[in-house]
Design an enzyme around this catalytic site. Structure first.
Site, short mmCIF file in Angstrom:
data_model
loop_
_atom_site.label_atom_id
_atom_site.label_comp_id
_atom_site.label_asym_id
_atom_site.label_seq_id
_atom_site.Cartn_x
_atom_site.Cartn_y
_atom_site.Cartn_z
N CYS A 187 0.86 -0.97 0.06
CA CYS A 187 -0.08 0.10 0.10
C CYS A 187 1.04 1.33 0.25
O CYS A 187 1.93 0.89 -0.33
CB CYS A 187 -1.03 0.21 1.46
SG CYS A 187 -0.21 0.15 3.01
N THR A 188 0.46 2.25 -0.02
CA THR A 188 0.70 4.03 0.06
C THR A 188 1.92 3.73 0.59
O THR A 188 3.56 4.03 0.56
CB THR A 188 0.44 4.89 -0.03
OG1 THR A 188 -1.18 4.95 -0.33
CG2 THR A 188 0.59 6.50 0.14
#
Length: 258
Positions: A187-188
């Site tokens: 994810c980020t």
């Protein structure tokens, strides 16, 4: 040289007396001249802040060693990037039920993380197409579809979820596709994978890893090899390229942290 330092950080740690922490965090961030979003919940803290180097350093020193949190956040890891302008219009400090909403309260990363894999190991696996034991590699994007559309790893699995609370149902619908493979969830900045990887492990997926530090740390350590496009971020820059440069560098209303 860009003058604004942008930081993203989170930590799963038990917090109580949240209103008092909220007041203290807001006052300190204001004193340091920072803007952005800080989320506090019983399970921990998640933050996206921007300001001058001196203000950022003072905030982090207070966060890690100040009287409000004691030493509970001493080990919090921070991802940094630079910009010409502060990509937030204001400072928001909120109390939430979860710092990343999944609606599965039994998933508690503080009690024990799923195995993690570092960026340089992932580069090697991507080049091989397999892990070091020869098993097929699957890169699993746990972000929302609109984030994935800005960029993702080449060939990554994307279940087109619109919000993270949909992730558990997506796992149940697709788990057979992952059997016998090595799965790296990403994810980020890593926060979603802290919960996603634990959920998948508890669902019986045998070889599940989380990408340590998420896409932003991967960019920082590898230059983004194997990643196509940009990484969506929840501020006025909108997305960062693999050199951590903003695609758009303009002030904007802050979005709620993911």
């Amino acid at each position: 040289m860009p003058a604004v330092v942008n930081i993203a950080a989170y930590r799963f740690v038990s917090l109580d007396d949240l209103p008092a922490l909220q007041r203290a965090a807001r006052e300190r961030a204001q004193a340091c001249g920072l803007k952005g979003t800080v989320l506090l919940a019983p399970e921990g803290i998640n933050l996206f802040l921007a300001g001058a180097r001196a203000g950022i350093d003072a905030w982090l020193d207070w966060l890690r060693h100040g009287p409000a949190f004691g030493e509970r956040l001493a080990g919090i890891e921070v991802k940094e990037s630079l910009s010409d302008h502060v990509p937030f219009r204001k400072l928001l400090v909120k109390v939430k039920r979860e710092i990343i909403r999944m609606d599965h309260p039994t998933i508690r990363p503080e009690a024990g993380r799923a195995p993690a894999v570092d960026a340089r190991t992932v580069v090697r696996w991507l080049r091989q197409g397999r892990d070091d034991a020869g098993r097929e590699l699957v890169m699993l994007d746990t972000r929302n579809a609109f984030e994935v559309d800005e960029g993702t790893f080449r060939g990554a699995v994307d279940w087109r979820i619109s919000k993270f609370t949909e992730f558990p149902a997506a796992v149940e619908a697709h788990r057979a596709e992952l059997e016998g493979k090595t799965v790296v969830s990403f994810c980020t900045g890593g926060i979603r994978c802290e919960k996603a990887a634990i959920y998948m492990a508890e669902a019986g997926i045998e070889r599940i890893y989380q990408l340590e530090g998420g896409i932003l740390k991967y960019f920082e350590e590898t230059g983004g090899e194997g990643f196509e496009g940009s990484c969506f971020v929840f501020d006025g820059r909108e997305a960062l390229d693999p050199a951590l440069r903003p695609r758009l560098d303009r002030p904007a209303e802050p979005a709620e942290a993911p």
